[in-house]
Design an enzyme around this catalytic site. Structure first.
Site, PDB file in Angstrom:
ATOM      1  CG  ASN A  11      11.449 -46.694 -20.443  1.00  0.00           C
ATOM      2  OD1 ASN A  11      11.886 -47.132 -19.150  1.00  0.00           O
ATOM      3  ND2 ASN A  11      10.641 -45.684 -20.130  1.00  0.00           N
ATOM      4  CB  ALA A  12      14.225 -51.720 -24.145  1.00  0.00           C
ATOM      5  N   GLY A  39      12.605 -43.696 -23.231  1.00  0.00           N
ATOM      6  CA  GLY A  39      12.490 -43.160 -22.006  1.00  0.00           C
ATOM      7  C   GLY A  39      12.753 -41.743 -21.907  1.00  0.00           C
ATOM      8  N   GLY A  41      13.918 -39.319 -20.098  1.00  0.00           N
ATOM      9  CA  GLY A  41      15.224 -38.668 -19.800  1.00  0.00           C
ATOM     10  C   GLY A  41      16.247 -38.898 -21.076  1.00  0.00           C
ATOM     11  CG  ASN A 184       0.928 -32.686 -21.546  1.00  0.00           C
ATOM     12  OD1 ASN A 184       0.541 -32.326 -20.568  1.00  0.00           O
ATOM     13  ND2 ASN A 184       1.106 -33.884 -21.879  1.00  0.00           N
ATOM     14  CG  LEU A 221      -1.533 -24.311 -25.263  1.00  0.00           C
ATOM     15  CD1 LEU A 221      -1.922 -23.051 -25.765  1.00  0.00           C
ATOM     16  CD2 LEU A 221      -2.427 -24.807 -24.159  1.00  0.00           C
ATOM     17  N   GLY A 222      -0.239 -28.543 -27.878  1.00  0.00           N
ATOM     18  CA  GLY A 222      -0.596 -29.269 -29.295  1.00  0.00           C
ATOM     19  C   GLY A 222      -0.532 -28.578 -30.294  1.00  0.00           C
ATOM     20  CB  ALA A 249      10.315 -39.084 -28.572  1.00  0.00           C
ATOM     21  CB  ALA A 250       6.209 -34.580 -30.387  1.00  0.00           C
ATOM     22  N   GLY A 251       7.355 -34.176 -27.333  1.00  0.00           N
ATOM     23  CA  GLY A 251       7.719 -33.484 -26.456  1.00  0.00           C
ATOM     24  C   GLY A 251       9.131 -33.128 -25.737  1.00  0.00           C
ATOM     25  CG  ASP A 252      10.629 -37.096 -24.309  1.00  0.00           C
ATOM     26  OD1 ASP A 252      10.176 -36.307 -23.259  1.00  0.00           O
ATOM     27  OD2 ASP A 252      10.162 -38.067 -24.667  1.00  0.00           O
ATOM     28  N   GLY A 287       9.116 -43.815 -34.151  1.00  0.00           N
ATOM     29  CA  GLY A 287      10.009 -44.211 -33.081  1.00  0.00           C
ATOM     30  C   GLY A 287      10.321 -42.991 -32.086  1.00  0.00           C
TER      31      GLY A 287
END
Length: 310
Positions: A11-12, A39, A41, A184, A221-222, A249-252, A287
């Site tokens: 994604n942009a 994005g 992925g 999550n 769990l955050g 994007a922390a989870g990514d 970002g």
């Protein structure tokens, strides 16, 4: 071969910083508007590559300036982009992201070219999946394509990791193909029916995932950390406390870092600690991909945490 294949979205990201999320009918004055690569992925592929893993990426982008620019950026991060295909009828996917002064985010996405990542395209890259150690999947591309990728991976003995985000219902047939799932709290509740709020409820949700045939479960769990469950261990591993400015994007980053560490030979606890460190650093920056740290930065952060007794 210790290669990671990521199949997912590009994604942009149109990012606007606001004092708080707009209420219905409210117009807010924001600041620091940016268009940046994103994005789920793409974020996970970039995270894994920056953090040391050999990565191939299967994706669909528009034949437009932002798509070509992002593909070039993936290559600069060391990602194999031979399976990042151009679509001449649809634009690159987009996301509209508000980031509040508290560092939380609110996101709307439009799939565009991501929606054209069909099972036939996935099948075209079967050799890439077959030759990989691990396949990492998310849910911003068509579910039938996620299922086809998981099916091919299982047929060839490639480990299947699913980050079931954004939250949506999934079939038992798909879940039965997954080796490691990384939801999550919201995603875990949707898939198991268990409201996850602490270690005890995470344990209950993990047990339900195991009943579905998934051997390894990690529920984030955050601020509490991540609850990890498999045949050898069930435990809550705390993360690191930092001042968050943007959680995009922390989870990514956690997912990409975890698999990069595993593929580099780290043991279970070390891999989770490395992933926690990478995610912690990412939320201190603005970002999506721009917030993802390099391996050396994570190593230095973890050394400092150890010196402080964390």
């Amino acid at each position: 071969m210790n290669r990671l294949v990521v199949l997912g979205s590009v994604n942009a990201d149109h990012v606007l910083r606001v004092p708080h999320f707009p209420r219905p009918g409210e117009t807010l004055t924001g600041h620091r508007y940016q268009v940046v690569p994103g994005g789920k992925g793409a974020n996970q592929a970039v995270a894994a590559a920056r953090l040391g893993a050999p990565v191939s990426f299967i994706a669909r982008i528009g034949d437009d300036a932002i798509g070509r620019q992002m593909k070039a950026g993936f290559a600069q991060d060391g990602i194999d982009v031979s399976a990042v295909e151009l679509d001449d009828t649809l634009p690159t996917g987009i996301a509209i992201i508000y980031v509040s002064d508290e560092g939380e985010n609110s996101i709307g996405i439009s799939a565009e070219a991501n929606g054209a990542l069909s099972p036939a395209i996935v099948k075209r890259h079967e050799v890439l999946i077959a030759d990989a150690h691990t396949l990492l999947l998310q849910l911003e591309v068509p579910l039938e394509s996620v299922f086809e990728a998981a099916r091919l991976a299982r047929a060839h003995g490639t480990r299947v990791v699913l980050n079931p985000a954004p939250a949506r219902p999934l079939s038992s047939d798909l879940l039965a193909l997954v080796d490691l799932i990384t939801p999550n709290q919201t995603e875990a509740e949707l898939l198991t029916g268990v409201k996850v709020c602490d270690e005890a409820s995470a344990r209950e949700a993990a047990a339900r995932f195991h009943q579905m045939g998934i051997s390894d479960v990690m529920i984030t769990l955050g601020s509490q950390g991540v609850y990890c469950s498999n045949a050898q261990q069930q435990q809550l591993i705390p993360g690191f406390r930092v001042e968050a400015v943007d959680t995009t994007a922390a989870g990514d980053t956690f997912n990409g870092a975890l698999l990069a560490a595993e593929l580099a030979g780290a043991d279970f606890k070390a891999a989770v600690r490395f992933a926690h460190g990478a995610a912690a650093l990412s939320v201190t920056r603005f970002g999506a991909q721009s917030s993802i740290p390099e391996k050396g930065e994570v190593d230095a952060f973890l050394l400092a945490q150890t010196a402080q007794g964390h």
